[in-house]
Design an enzyme around this catalytic site. Structure first.
Site, PDB file in Angstrom:
ATOM      1  N   GLU A 231     -23.543  35.079  16.295  1.00  0.00           N
ATOM      2  CA  GLU A 231     -24.674  35.356  17.208  1.00  0.00           C
ATOM      3  C   GLU A 231     -25.915  35.355  16.503  1.00  0.00           C
ATOM      4  OE1 GLU A 231     -27.452  37.678  19.558  1.00  0.00           O
ATOM      5  OE2 GLU A 231     -26.489  38.401  17.498  1.00  0.00           O
TER       6      GLU A 231
ATOM      7  N   HIS B  73     -29.969  46.042  12.429  1.00  0.00           N
ATOM      8  CA  HIS B  73     -29.778  45.174  11.224  1.00  0.00           C
ATOM      9  C   HIS B  73     -30.513  45.933   9.968  1.00  0.00           C
ATOM     10  CE1 HIS B  73     -30.825  41.419  13.978  1.00  0.00           C
ATOM     11  NE2 HIS B  73     -30.020  41.959  14.290  1.00  0.00           N
TER      12      HIS B  73
END
Ligand SMILES: *[C@@H]1O[C@H](CO)[C@@H](O)[C@H](O)[C@H]1NC(C)=O
Ligand SMILES: *[C@@H]1O[C@H](CO)[C@@H](O)[C@H](O)[C@H]1NC(C)=O
Ligand SMILES: *[C@@H]1O[C@H](CO)[C@@H](O)[C@H](O)[C@H]1NC(C)=O
Length: 469
Positions: A334, A431
């Site tokens: 993804e 992230h």
């Protein structure tokens, strides 16, 4: 969660202007028989939720989830860790009594962070924390030492004479507004800087909050440009560089960045609880199993992956077979732009009419609040009616593009939803090295899992197909 830049303009809409449907805005007039039918599920949804929350099933799931994160850690696209994690989930499915599990091969990018560092060498020496952005090219081995220029926005870059940019490192210091608004700098900063002759670009991390944490993510080089190394830096260093520049200091940075890039084969994982009446029709519940290479991908998207995997598994254990198939998909890659979802869509294009509803959890598994839904007005009314029995988890926001991977299907007219949850702090961890199990709250994840399983059961079992536009 990754956001495709082409869709960004639309995603900005969804982030800033999601509207809660209230009685004033949209009058839902559903057939009274349908309303009665939806109400009749109250017993079964209570049963599902009770078994998961109080019957030990949710706690067992959370235990497996924790072990999964601890055992495999970060699972970047194309890595061996990701493939072993996929094998593990296949085994776990079978071990939990559901044999209908398959994988489908997908060619995926494999970008590896080998070594990277940044230093400010003028006006004084300082280490600069950085994280290269996905697909960034390397610097020469000896690194790049060059003057830096801090730029606030693409508008400012456009107005700046190319002679002031040429041969320099451009530091984009765009402050976080929403993720959708600000992520364009991560996605296109290197391309824009390169077009004006820059030799590298650094991006202020896309987050509203920092304790000196750089946040990585994907970026895309435009066509026909010189590919320049690109990385994100912390809010603290972006602010410092800005202030030094404003004080008239000349900034010189040294960047040493080494990455490799090739292609590997990964897999989407498909877990089916076959429907008892219309097995060809399905409700898809999904999350992505890959993560970034920093942190452990516990939040993004370990939580969404595990609750989606759990829906068909727990319903099978509870011997609750809905009319339609409940298909859990653990998307691969993804983070590099919905690679797994795009491959699935291509391969199963002819089954598109059979996807009754598609769900994704990729925006956190904090305290669940409801659903963010895309679909026809009638589909929205049905979902709204379904949600009533989940109060207080009954908030419905309307969006043209909920979720990440599933937007590819929603664009093709499939109705769908992503999990609304109390995720105000999502981008604090997103992230970064801080995306670990410590972000997750056990009770909240179990509550998400209970809601996700029960709501997908009702939608998969209703007599009426989810009406399309
Ligand atoms: C719910 O379950 C109870 C107890 O089994 C039963 O008496 C009741 O009729 C059920 N209600 C519905 C709407 O199915
Ligand atoms: C999965 O199960 C197979 C067969 O039982 C076994 O050979 C394999 O080692 C298992 N893999 C993992 C990751 O547990
Ligand atoms: C890139 O270069 C090719 C060949 O010159 C050209 O056909 C194409 O339009 C260019 N693309 C862009 C975005 O400028």
């Amino acid at each position: 969660m990754y956001w495709i830049y082409i869709l960004l303009v639309l995603n900005i809409e969804l982030i800033t202007s999601s509207v809660v449907i209230t009685r004033h805005e949209e009058e839902c007039v559903l057939d009274s028989k349908l309303v009665e039918e939806i109400k009749s599920y109250e017993n079964v949804t209570k049963h599902i939720i009770n078994e998961i929350i109080n019957g030990g099933f949710g706690a067992a799931m959370y235990d497996e989830y924790t072990k999964f994160i601890d055992k495999f850690g970060a699972r970047i696209s194309g890595s061996e860790a990701l493939e072993r994690a996929i094998d593990h989930m296949v085994n776990l499915t079978v071990r939990n009594g559901l044999n209908d599990v398959t994988t489908e091969d997908v060619k995926v990018p494999h970008w590896v962070r080998v070594k990277e560092s940044a230093e400010m060498v003028q006006p004084y020496y300082k280490n600069i924390a950085l994280l290269g952005l996905g697909t960034s090219v390397s610097t020469p081995l000896e690194g790049i030492t060059a003057e830096a220029i801090v730029i606030s926005s693409f508008e400012e870059l456009d107005k700046t004479d190319a002679s002031k940019i040429k041969g320099k490192i451009v530091v984009f210091d765009a402050h976080y507004v929403t993720y959708g608004d600000t992520v364009v700098y991560r996605g296109h900063g290197a391309t824009k800087a390169s077009q004006k002759g820059a030799i590298a670009s650094l991006i202020r991390s896309i987050t509203p909050f920092s304790i000196y944490s750089p946040h990585t993510g994907d970026q895309t080089y435009g066509e026909n440009i010189t590919k320049i190394p690109t990385a994100c830096i912390t809010l603290e260093d972006a602010d410092l560089l800005r202030r030094l520049q404003d004080q008239g200091e000349k900034l010189i940075l040294t960047l040493k960045m080494t990455y490799t890039y090739d292609e590997k084969t990964s897999r989407n994982t498909i877990v089916d609880l076959k429907g008892k009446d219309n097995p060809e029709k399905m409700v898809i519940v999904s999350g992505h199993i890959d993560s970034w290479d920093v942190g452990e991908g516990a939040m993004d998207d370990g939580g969404g992956m595990i609750i989606s995997w759990f829906a068909p598994v727990i319903l099978n254990m509870l011997k609750l077979k809905p009319k339609r198939t409940i298909r859990a998909i653990l998307w691969t890659s993804e983070e590099f732009g919905y690679i797994g979802a795009a491959a699935y869509l291509q391969k199963h294009l002819n089954q598109l009419p059979n996807i009754n509803f598609i769900m994704e959890s990729d925006e956190g598994t904090f305290k669940p609040l409801g659903l963010e839904v895309a679909g026809s007005p009638k589909a929205l009314c049905i979902i709204k009616e379904v949600l009533k029995q989940f109060a207080p988890i009954d908030k419905l926001t309307k969006s043209d593009y909920p979720g990440s991977d599933i937007v590819l299907f929603i664009e093709k007219g499939v109705p769908g939803a992503s999990l609304l949850n109390k995720n105000e702090r999502y981008f604090w961890y997103h992230h970064s090295e801080a995306d670990t199990m410590n972000v997750q709250n056990k009770d909240d994840v179990i509550e998400c899992a209970a809601f996700w399983a029960a709501v997908s059961y009702v939608i998969a079992d209703l007599t009426e197909d989810m009406p399309r536009a």
